[in-house]
Design an enzyme around this catalytic site. Structure first.
Site, PDB file in Angstrom:
ATOM      1  N   ASP A  14       0.845  -1.201   0.000  1.00 46.95           N
ATOM      2  CA  ASP A  14       0.000   0.000   0.000  1.00 46.95           C
ATOM      3  C   ASP A  14       0.882   1.254   0.000  1.00 46.95           C
ATOM      4  O   ASP A  14       0.813   2.084   0.907  1.00 46.95           O
ATOM      5  CB  ASP A  14      -0.943   0.017   1.212  1.00 46.95           C
ATOM      6  CG  ASP A  14      -0.198   0.038   2.552  1.00 46.95           C
ATOM      7  OD1 ASP A  14      -0.794   0.529   3.543  1.00 46.95           O
ATOM      8  OD2 ASP A  14       0.977  -0.399   2.610  1.00 46.95           O
ATOM      9  N   ASP A  19       6.758   1.223   2.085  1.00 47.78           N
ATOM     10  CA  ASP A  19       6.506   0.247   1.011  1.00 47.78           C
ATOM     11  C   ASP A  19       7.370   0.569  -0.209  1.00 47.78           C
ATOM     12  O   ASP A  19       7.927  -0.309  -0.856  1.00 47.78           O
ATOM     13  CB  ASP A  19       5.049   0.291   0.558  1.00 47.78           C
ATOM     14  CG  ASP A  19       4.039   0.098   1.663  1.00 47.78           C
ATOM     15  OD1 ASP A  19       3.841   1.035   2.456  1.00 47.78           O
ATOM     16  OD2 ASP A  19       3.455  -0.989   1.734  1.00 47.78           O
ATOM     17  N   ASN A  43      -2.320   2.895   3.388  1.00 49.01           N
ATOM     18  CA  ASN A  43      -1.712   4.221   3.612  1.00 49.01           C
ATOM     19  C   ASN A  43      -2.475   5.316   2.873  1.00 49.01           C
ATOM     20  O   ASN A  43      -2.380   6.495   3.204  1.00 49.01           O
ATOM     21  CB  ASN A  43      -0.257   4.213   3.159  1.00 49.01           C
ATOM     22  CG  ASN A  43       0.626   3.444   4.109  1.00 49.01           C
ATOM     23  OD1 ASN A  43       0.438   3.507   5.323  1.00 49.01           O
ATOM     24  ND2 ASN A  43       1.567   2.687   3.573  1.00 49.01           N
ATOM     25  N   THR A 128       2.788  -5.987   2.792  1.00 49.53           N
ATOM     26  CA  THR A 128       3.192  -4.858   3.645  1.00 49.53           C
ATOM     27  C   THR A 128       2.067  -3.841   3.810  1.00 49.53           C
ATOM     28  O   THR A 128       2.309  -2.681   4.158  1.00 49.53           O
ATOM     29  CB  THR A 128       4.442  -4.156   3.077  1.00 49.53           C
ATOM     30  OG1 THR A 128       4.126  -3.645   1.767  1.00 49.53           O
ATOM     31  CG2 THR A 128       5.611  -5.112   3.006  1.00 49.53           C
ATOM     32  N   PHE A 169      -1.427  -0.621  12.360  1.00 49.99           N
ATOM     33  CA  PHE A 169      -2.339  -0.157  11.309  1.00 49.99           C
ATOM     34  C   PHE A 169      -2.782  -1.269  10.360  1.00 49.99           C
ATOM     35  O   PHE A 169      -3.985  -1.423  10.080  1.00 49.99           O
ATOM     36  CB  PHE A 169      -1.691   0.979  10.500  1.00 49.99           C
ATOM     37  CG  PHE A 169      -2.550   1.407   9.344  1.00 49.99           C
ATOM     38  CD1 PHE A 169      -2.280   0.955   8.062  1.00 49.99           C
ATOM     39  CD2 PHE A 169      -3.653   2.217   9.551  1.00 49.99           C
ATOM     40  CE1 PHE A 169      -3.094   1.331   7.002  1.00 49.99           C
ATOM     41  CE2 PHE A 169      -4.485   2.591   8.497  1.00 49.99           C
ATOM     42  CZ  PHE A 169      -4.199   2.140   7.220  1.00 49.99           C
ATOM     43  N   ASN A 170      -1.838  -2.042   9.795  1.00 51.33           N
ATOM     44  CA  ASN A 170      -2.201  -3.032   8.783  1.00 51.33           C
ATOM     45  C   ASN A 170      -3.199  -4.060   9.343  1.00 51.33           C
ATOM     46  O   ASN A 170      -4.155  -4.431   8.654  1.00 51.33           O
ATOM     47  CB  ASN A 170      -0.960  -3.763   8.250  1.00 51.33           C
ATOM     48  CG  ASN A 170      -0.099  -2.884   7.366  1.00 51.33           C
ATOM     49  OD1 ASN A 170      -0.581  -1.895   6.801  1.00 51.33           O
ATOM     50  ND2 ASN A 170       1.183  -3.214   7.264  1.00 51.33           N
ATOM     51  N   HIS A 243       9.448   0.331   8.267  1.00 51.52           N
ATOM     52  CA  HIS A 243       8.864  -0.978   8.554  1.00 51.52           C
ATOM     53  C   HIS A 243       9.038  -1.991   7.415  1.00 51.52           C
ATOM     54  O   HIS A 243       9.554  -3.084   7.616  1.00 51.52           O
ATOM     55  CB  HIS A 243       7.349  -0.835   8.792  1.00 51.52           C
ATOM     56  CG  HIS A 243       6.951   0.217   9.767  1.00 51.52           C
ATOM     57  ND1 HIS A 243       6.987   0.048  11.139  1.00 51.52           N
ATOM     58  CD2 HIS A 243       6.484   1.482   9.559  1.00 51.52           C
ATOM     59  CE1 HIS A 243       6.553   1.150  11.728  1.00 51.52           C
ATOM     60  NE2 HIS A 243       6.247   2.036  10.802  1.00 51.52           N
ATOM     61  N   ASP A 244       8.572  -1.640   6.219  1.00 56.36           N
ATOM     62  CA  ASP A 244       8.280  -2.661   5.218  1.00 56.36           C
ATOM     63  C   ASP A 244       9.490  -3.378   4.614  1.00 56.36           C
ATOM     64  O   ASP A 244       9.388  -4.581   4.325  1.00 56.36           O
ATOM     65  CB  ASP A 244       7.400  -2.061   4.109  1.00 56.36           C
ATOM     66  CG  ASP A 244       6.030  -1.682   4.652  1.00 56.36           C
ATOM     67  OD1 ASP A 244       5.333  -0.877   4.017  1.00 56.36           O
ATOM     68  OD2 ASP A 244       5.652  -2.209   5.721  1.00 56.36           O
TER      69      ASP A 244
HETATM   70  O1  RIB Z   1       2.017   0.185  10.815  1.00 56.04           O
HETATM   71  C1  RIB Z   1       2.984   0.310   9.810  1.00 56.04           C
HETATM   72  C2  RIB Z   1       2.496  -0.296   8.520  1.00 56.04           C
HETATM   73  O2  RIB Z   1       1.298   0.374   8.091  1.00 56.04           O
HETATM   74  C3  RIB Z   1       3.502  -0.111   7.372  1.00 56.04           C
HETATM   75  O3  RIB Z   1       3.382  -1.172   6.465  1.00 56.04           O
HETATM   76  C4  RIB Z   1       3.034   1.171   6.732  1.00 56.04           C
HETATM   77  O4  RIB Z   1       3.444   1.264   5.361  1.00 56.04           O
HETATM   78  C5  RIB Z   1       1.532   1.034   6.837  1.00 56.04           C
HETATM   79  O5  RIB Z   1       1.084   0.216   5.761  1.00 56.04           O
HETATM   80 CA    CA Z   2       2.781  -0.592   4.125  1.00 57.13          CA
END
Ligand code: RIB
Ligand code: CA
Length: 317
Positions: A14, A19, A43, A128, A169-170, A243-244
Site C-alpha cells: 500500500d 513500502d 496508507n 506490507t 495499522f495493517n 517498517h516494510d
Molecule cells: O504500521 C505500519 C504499517 O502500516 C507499514 O506497512 C506502513 O506502510 C503502513 O502500511
Molecule cells: Ca505498508
C-alpha cells in the site's frame, strides 16, 4: 540468498513511503525475482497506492513489473486510511515520474491466482499493507495454499500498536483478512512493530542515502524527511521506523532477523482492542499450536547495509 537461484516474490503493498523503499530493495537485490506487485488500500486509497507503486517503478525504469489493482476496502468493517502519516498522495515529498504503463487488466486476486498457478515453484508472498487481497484469495481459492512457499507480512506487534494504542495499522485495517491467513496453514512469518521499531532511519542512515550520486538515493532521503516529520509529530520518534523493507531482508540474509515460533491470533470483537495481534511468546495457551514465526531481534546495522547497498546498486544501474 547469494549463490542460490533468486527467490520468486509477489509483493502486495500500500505505497506508502516504507513500502516504496521495500519495492526498491526488492528490485535492487539479485536474490529476489519480483514477479509482480498487487496494491491495496491502506496508507491511502487503492487508486493512489497503485499510482504510487507505478511511479516508483517508473523512477527506476522498471515498468516491466506488472501491477494489479487490489482491494479498495476491508473484507468487513470500516475503511481506515493512513494519509495522516503518508500525506494526501500517500507518497508525499519529492516529485516522481508519472506512470507510462497501465495496471494489468485483472484484479489483484486473479493476478495472484494466475501467477501462483503458472509458477514452476512455490512463490514467496510479501504483504506490507492490510491483508485483504490474500484474505480474499485464500477464502475463495484455498487450493492455492500449496502454491505459496510462505507469506512474510509486516503487521501486528508483540507489544503496543500505532494506529490505536493496541493495534498496528495493517492488522487494524482488516483483521478478518488476517484471521483467514492465520488459519490457512500457509507458512507465515510476522514482522511486527516490535521488530520494525528497531529499523530507524537515523540521520546517519539518511546521510548515506543523500550521498548516493543518483536519484534513487536522493529520493529515498527525501521520503525519509517527510516520513520522519510524520513520525515525530504523531508518535514522538526522533527517527522514523522503516517498517516494510524488514519483510524483504530475510530473503537476502537469513541471520538479519531472529524469529520465534508462536501461536498468533487477531482480535476481531474487542471494544477497545479490535485488530490487536495476540502473540503467545511464552506458550501460555497450550491448546493452541504455534502458527507463525514471529520476528523478535533485528541486526539493524546489517539491515541498513543490505537496504543501502540495494538502493545504490539500483541507482547506479
Ligand atoms: O504500521 C505500519 C504499517 O502500516 C507499514 O506497512 C506502513 O506502510 C503502513 O502500511
Ligand atoms: Ca505498508
Amino acid at each position: 540468498m547469494s549463490g542460490d537461484a533468486p527467490t520468486p516474490v509477489l509483493f502486495d503493498c500500500d505505497p506508502g513511503h516504507d513500502d516504496a523503499v521495500a519495492i526498491l530493495l526488492a528490485l535492487g537485490s539479485p536474490d529476489v525475482r519480483l514477479l509482480g506487485i498487487t496494491t491495496c488500500f491502506g496508507n491511502c486509497a487503492v487508486e493512489d497506492a497503485t499510482r504510487n507503486a507505478q511511479r516508483v517503478l517508473a523512477l527506476v525504469g522498471r515498468e516491466d513489473v506488472p501491477v494489479a489493482v487490489g482491494a479498495a476496502g476491508p473484507m468487513r468493517g470500516e475503511l481506515a486510511l493512513g494519509n495522516y502519516v503518508h500525506g494526501v498522495s500517500g507518497l508525499d515529498g519529492p516529485d516522481l515520474p508519472e506512470p507510462t504503463v497501465a495496471p494489468v487488466d485483472e484484479t489483484a486476486t486473479d493476478f495472484l491466482a494466475r501467477c501462483l498457478t503458472e509458477s514452476p515453484e512455490p512463490v514467496t508472498v510479501v504483504v506490507t499493507g492490510p491483508m485483504t487481497n490474500l484474505g480474499e484469495l485464500l477464502a475463495e481459492r484455498p487450493e492455492l495454499t500449496g502454491r505459496i512457499r510462505e507469506i512474510i507480512f509486516m503487521g501486528g506487534s508483540t507489544e503496543r500498536g500505532n494506529h490505536t494504542p493496541t493495534a498496528e495499522f495493517n492488522t487494524f485495517a482488516d483483521p478478518e483478512a488476517l484471521d483467514v491467513v492465520l488459519r490457512s496453514g500457509v507458512p507465515l512469518r510476522m514482522v511486527g512493530l516490535n521488530l520494525t521499531h528497531q529499523a530507524l532511519a537515523t540521520p546517519e542512515v539518511v546521510e548515506r542515502m543523500s550521498a548516493m550520486p543518483h536519484d534513487v538515493g536522493r529520493t529515498c532521503a527525501a521520503w525519509m524527511g517527510f516520513f520522519g516529520d510524520s513520525y515525530e509529530r504523531i508518535w514522538e520518534f526522533a527517527a522514523p521506523p522503516v517498517h516494510d523493507p524488514c519483510t524483504i531482508v530475510p530473503l537476502l540474509d537469513p541471520d538479519v532477523i531472529g524469529w520465534r515460533n508462536c501461536f498468533v491470533a487477531v482480535e476481531l470483537d474487542g471494544t477497545w482492542t479490535r485488530g490487536t495481534t495476540v502473540v503467545d511468546l511464552f506458550d501460555r495457551l497450550p491448546d493452541h499450536e504455534p502458527n507463525v514465526a514471529v520476528a523478535l531481534e533485528l541486526d539493524a546495522e546489517r539491515y541498513w547495509d543490505l537496504v543501502l547497498a540495494a538502493l545504490d546498486r539500483l541507482g547506479s544501474a
